[in-house]
Write a protein that holds these residues in place. Sequence first.
Motif, PDB file in Angstrom:
ATOM      1  N   SER A   1      38.971  63.858 -68.367  1.00 33.12           N
ATOM      2  CA  SER A   1      39.697  64.490 -66.723  1.00 33.12           C
ATOM      3  C   SER A   1      39.368  63.753 -65.639  1.00 33.12           C
ATOM      4  CB  SER A   1      38.803  66.114 -66.522  1.00 33.12           C
ATOM      5  OG  SER A   1      39.180  66.200 -65.442  1.00 33.12           O
ATOM      6  N   LEU A   2      40.695  63.342 -64.853  1.00 34.09           N
ATOM      7  CA  LEU A   2      40.916  62.735 -63.556  1.00 34.09           C
ATOM      8  C   LEU A   2      40.610  63.542 -62.453  1.00 34.09           C
ATOM      9  CD1 LEU A   2      43.355  59.581 -64.859  1.00 34.09           C
ATOM     10  CD2 LEU A   2      40.493  60.108 -64.774  1.00 34.09           C
ATOM     11  N   GLY A   3      40.170  64.682 -62.828  1.00 33.71           N
ATOM     12  CA  GLY A   3      39.751  65.556 -61.457  1.00 33.71           C
ATOM     13  C   GLY A   3      41.098  66.949 -61.382  1.00 33.71           C
ATOM     14  N   ALA A   4      41.155  66.642 -59.924  1.00 27.85           N
ATOM     15  CA  ALA A   4      42.592  67.721 -59.570  1.00 27.85           C
ATOM     16  C   ALA A   4      42.555  68.353 -58.628  1.00 27.85           C
ATOM     17  CB  ALA A   4      41.437  69.565 -59.988  1.00 27.85           C
TER      18      ALA A   4
ATOM     19  N   ARG B   1      42.355  59.892 -78.310  1.00 24.44           N
ATOM     20  CA  ARG B   1      41.626  60.372 -77.349  1.00 24.44           C
ATOM     21  C   ARG B   1      40.623  60.088 -76.571  1.00 24.44           C
ATOM     22  NH1 ARG B   1      39.108  65.278 -78.567  1.00 24.44           N
ATOM     23  NH2 ARG B   1      37.385  65.527 -77.279  1.00 24.44           N
ATOM     24  N   LYS B   2      39.991  58.751 -76.936  1.00 30.39           N
ATOM     25  CA  LYS B   2      39.170  58.269 -75.645  1.00 30.39           C
ATOM     26  C   LYS B   2      39.745  57.958 -74.466  1.00 30.39           C
ATOM     27  CE  LYS B   2      36.528  55.410 -78.602  1.00 30.39           C
ATOM     28  NZ  LYS B   2      36.386  53.953 -78.929  1.00 30.39           N
ATOM     29  N   TYR B   3      41.112  57.627 -74.408  1.00 30.74           N
ATOM     30  CA  TYR B   3      41.916  57.336 -72.914  1.00 30.74           C
ATOM     31  C   TYR B   3      42.782  57.834 -73.083  1.00 30.74           C
ATOM     32  CZ  TYR B   3      39.075  52.661 -74.438  1.00 30.74           C
ATOM     33  OH  TYR B   3      38.440  51.748 -75.536  1.00 30.74           O
ATOM     34  N   ARG B   4      43.185  58.571 -73.094  1.00 30.06           N
ATOM     35  CA  ARG B   4      43.961  59.934 -72.843  1.00 30.06           C
ATOM     36  C   ARG B   4      43.779  60.556 -71.620  1.00 30.06           C
ATOM     37  NH1 ARG B   4      44.931  63.117 -77.094  1.00 30.06           N
ATOM     38  NH2 ARG B   4      46.455  62.375 -77.718  1.00 30.06           N
ATOM     39  N   LYS B   5      44.388  60.857 -70.759  1.00 31.03           N
ATOM     40  CA  LYS B   5      44.086  61.008 -69.026  1.00 31.03           C
ATOM     41  C   LYS B   5      44.549  62.459 -69.368  1.00 31.03           C
ATOM     42  CE  LYS B   5      42.711  56.935 -68.701  1.00 31.03           C
ATOM     43  NZ  LYS B   5      41.395  56.296 -68.791  1.00 31.03           N
ATOM     44  N   GLY B   6      43.455  63.575 -68.807  1.00 28.39           N
ATOM     45  CA  GLY B   6      43.628  64.968 -68.070  1.00 28.39           C
ATOM     46  C   GLY B   6      43.531  64.985 -66.242  1.00 28.39           C
ATOM     47  N   PHE B   7      44.574  65.259 -65.480  1.00 27.55           N
ATOM     48  CA  PHE B   7      44.541  66.008 -64.647  1.00 27.55           C
ATOM     49  C   PHE B   7      44.953  67.601 -64.289  1.00 27.55           C
ATOM     50  CE2 PHE B   7      45.963  65.988 -60.002  1.00 27.55           C
ATOM     51  CZ  PHE B   7      45.215  65.244 -59.545  1.00 27.55           C
TER      52      PHE B   7
ATOM     53  N   ALA C   1      49.713  60.257 -58.998  1.00 21.44           N
ATOM     54  CA  ALA C   1      50.076  60.553 -59.689  1.00 21.44           C
ATOM     55  C   ALA C   1      50.544  58.335 -60.167  1.00 21.44           C
ATOM     56  CB  ALA C   1      51.817  60.713 -59.645  1.00 21.44           C
ATOM     57  N   LEU C   2      50.773  58.187 -58.556  1.00 18.14           N
ATOM     58  CA  LEU C   2      50.882  56.777 -58.796  1.00 18.14           C
ATOM     59  C   LEU C   2      49.124  56.091 -59.356  1.00 18.14           C
ATOM     60  CD1 LEU C   2      51.650  55.378 -55.332  1.00 18.14           C
ATOM     61  CD2 LEU C   2      53.176  55.105 -57.786  1.00 18.14           C
ATOM     62  N   GLU C   3      47.974  56.235 -58.882  1.00 17.85           N
ATOM     63  CA  GLU C   3      46.801  55.946 -59.137  1.00 17.85           C
ATOM     64  C   GLU C   3      46.683  56.194 -60.436  1.00 17.85           C
ATOM     65  OE1 GLU C   3      43.671  58.134 -57.365  1.00 17.85           O
ATOM     66  OE2 GLU C   3      44.348  57.640 -55.231  1.00 17.85           O
ATOM     67  N   ILE C   4      47.249  57.588 -61.131  1.00 18.73           N
ATOM     68  CA  ILE C   4      46.834  57.536 -62.571  1.00 18.73           C
ATOM     69  C   ILE C   4      47.828  57.005 -63.565  1.00 18.73           C
ATOM     70  CG2 ILE C   4      47.089  59.294 -64.514  1.00 18.73           C
ATOM     71  CD1 ILE C   4      45.777  61.306 -62.172  1.00 18.73           C
ATOM     72  N   VAL C   5      48.667  56.742 -63.437  1.00 15.74           N
ATOM     73  CA  VAL C   5      49.985  56.113 -63.924  1.00 15.74           C
ATOM     74  C   VAL C   5      50.185  54.757 -64.367  1.00 15.74           C
ATOM     75  CG1 VAL C   5      51.529  57.867 -64.171  1.00 15.74           C
ATOM     76  CG2 VAL C   5      52.080  56.303 -62.982  1.00 15.74           C
ATOM     77  N   SER C   6      49.449  53.942 -63.142  1.00 17.29           N
ATOM     78  CA  SER C   6      50.259  52.625 -62.578  1.00 17.29           C
ATOM     79  C   SER C   6      49.225  51.654 -63.684  1.00 17.29           C
ATOM     80  CB  SER C   6      49.629  52.097 -61.225  1.00 17.29           C
ATOM     81  OG  SER C   6      50.378  52.400 -60.353  1.00 17.29           O
ATOM     82  N   PRO C   7      47.959  52.061 -63.720  1.00 12.74           N
ATOM     83  CA  PRO C   7      46.901  51.711 -64.031  1.00 12.74           C
ATOM     84  C   PRO C   7      47.561  51.538 -66.153  1.00 12.74           C
ATOM     85  CG  PRO C   7      45.415  52.726 -63.774  1.00 12.74           C
ATOM     86  CD  PRO C   7      46.528  52.952 -62.735  1.00 12.74           C
TER      87      PRO C   7
ATOM     88  N   ALA D   1      50.785  61.586 -75.300  1.00 16.42           N
ATOM     89  CA  ALA D   1      50.973  62.354 -74.341  1.00 16.42           C
ATOM     90  C   ALA D   1      49.878  61.037 -73.874  1.00 16.42           C
ATOM     91  CB  ALA D   1      50.636  63.803 -74.128  1.00 16.42           C
ATOM     92  N   ASP D   2      49.921  60.119 -73.091  1.00 14.16           N
ATOM     93  CA  ASP D   2      48.946  59.388 -72.498  1.00 14.16           C
ATOM     94  C   ASP D   2      47.966  59.597 -71.184  1.00 14.16           C
ATOM     95  OD1 ASP D   2      49.025  56.700 -73.861  1.00 14.16           O
ATOM     96  OD2 ASP D   2      51.664  57.197 -73.365  1.00 14.16           O
ATOM     97  N   VAL D   3      49.018  60.622 -70.595  1.00 15.86           N
ATOM     98  CA  VAL D   3      48.856  61.485 -69.489  1.00 15.86           C
ATOM     99  C   VAL D   3      48.943  63.313 -70.163  1.00 15.86           C
ATOM    100  CG1 VAL D   3      48.071  62.278 -67.332  1.00 15.86           C
ATOM    101  CG2 VAL D   3      48.697  59.674 -68.193  1.00 15.86           C
ATOM    102  N   VAL D   4      48.559  63.882 -69.514  1.00 15.70           N
ATOM    103  CA  VAL D   4      48.536  65.707 -69.537  1.00 15.70           C
ATOM    104  C   VAL D   4      48.526  66.596 -68.229  1.00 15.70           C
ATOM    105  CG1 VAL D   4      48.234  67.510 -71.072  1.00 15.70           C
ATOM    106  CG2 VAL D   4      48.590  66.000 -72.257  1.00 15.70           C
ATOM    107  N   VAL D   5      49.392  66.989 -67.516  1.00 17.16           N
ATOM    108  CA  VAL D   5      49.092  67.583 -65.932  1.00 17.16           C
ATOM    109  C   VAL D   5      48.927  68.962 -66.490  1.00 17.16           C
ATOM    110  CG1 VAL D   5      49.706  67.444 -63.916  1.00 17.16           C
ATOM    111  CG2 VAL D   5      50.171  65.276 -64.742  1.00 17.16           C
ATOM    112  N   LEU D   6      48.389  69.535 -66.044  1.00 14.21           N
ATOM    113  CA  LEU D   6      48.084  70.404 -65.904  1.00 14.21           C
ATOM    114  C   LEU D   6      48.560  71.644 -65.165  1.00 14.21           C
ATOM    115  CD1 LEU D   6      47.328  72.983 -68.368  1.00 14.21           C
ATOM    116  CD2 LEU D   6      44.751  72.835 -67.012  1.00 14.21           C
ATOM    117  N   ALA D   7      49.152  72.343 -64.486  1.00 13.65           N
ATOM    118  CA  ALA D   7      49.787  72.351 -63.584  1.00 13.65           C
ATOM    119  C   ALA D   7      49.680  74.252 -63.350  1.00 13.65           C
ATOM    120  CB  ALA D   7      50.478  72.211 -62.805  1.00 13.65           C
ATOM    121  N   SER D   8      49.102  75.535 -62.659  1.00 13.77           N
ATOM    122  CA  SER D   8      49.268  76.639 -62.437  1.00 13.77           C
ATOM    123  C   SER D   8      48.874  77.001 -60.933  1.00 13.77           C
ATOM    124  CB  SER D   8      47.926  76.690 -63.714  1.00 13.77           C
ATOM    125  OG  SER D   8      48.548  78.998 -63.614  1.00 13.77           O
TER     126      SER D   8
END
Length: 325
Positions: free
Chosen positions: A155-158, A118-124, A184-190, A76-83
């Motif tokens: 982490s790109l926040g919540a 590791r350095k470039y993967r994002k979490g939200f 989602a747009l902000e995170i995936v576009s770049p 994964a490049d981005v992992v979105v944790l949703a709960s």
Amino acid sequence: MFVLGLQGSPRKNGNTDILLSAFMETAGQQGAETDIINVYKQKIEPCIECGVCEKKGICSINDEMNQEIYPLLRRADVVVLASPIFFYNVTAPLKALIDRTQTFWSRKYRLNVEDPRRKYRKGFLLAIGATKGKTLFHGTIATAKYFYDAIGASSLGALTYPKIEERGEIETHPTALSDTKQKALEIVSPLLKRKKILFACNENACRSQMAAAFAHYYAGDTIEAVCGGSRPAESVHPNMVQVMEEMGIDMGFISPQTIDKAIVHVHPDIIVTMGCGEQGCPVIPGARKLDWDIEDPSGKSIEVMRQVRDYILKRVQDLAQSFNQ
Ligand SMILES: Cc1cc2nc3c(=O)[nH]c(=O)nc-3n(C[C@H](O)[C@H](O)[C@H](O)COP(=O)(O)O)c2cc1C
């Protein structure tokens, strides 16, 4: 570009389901590959604290976490944790999944090898609760922070929504859906703007694997790398794994694959060829071809493997730099 969503609610069409789906649909519309894991449908045993991961870097429990979810987390490049909030934290199956990423933590902090992404993967984080106390999301935010650290993600926040209780009530919130889509747009576009590069060689056991890993490790913000071989070997070369580990880069879980498989989700802008054997490297319409004449280290001494590693690193760094000029 791959976005993985971890859906922690048992409720279908519940609040978490709705928000995560909005995030993932937006990411998909932009061109990202997406996958949602509904954790209540998975068989994920809780961590039994056996200590095997701290010694060997692998989990002793063989279940869907091992077979399915670890590989997705690694890719994964981005992992979105949703709960939803259950007793001030994520739900129990999601917590079991998070605890099982102790294996990732152990590889980094006990065995001292880093996932190349590791350095470039994002979490939200997306979280929803029924009440409105000041501390409602504190536990979950802290859990998410340390989960991202274990899997190697910044982490790109919540986005957190209190006072949401009934199934689907989130749809009546004035901004939740639009905020989530915007995020989602902000995170995936770049990430989608990165140069897509296919590194190709004969067996996908040494050269192209090292090149793709270096691209992720040193230039994951400008390059999205995939790699494949014209005649993939059964496994990667142990000397390659060893010389990459000497640089602190974890190649423990990768397998050779065909070039066709490598480009299922990625249409490369550039194909870097390093010798594809008798078959020759493929021509991919629209992709610029760069021929790197690099010695095949397979079957040679470990010292040759180190020299090839260092040479590939230099070439990858020069290539990444050329995109910034
Ligand atoms: C077992 C359980 C525990 C819960 N614990 C909390 C809690 O600690 N704080 C809170 O505000 N809401 C709590 N809730 C309410 C849910 O977080 C809330 O209804 C949420 O909107 C459900 O989201 P979903 O539709 O995605 O499942 C709990 C609900 C359940 C079933």
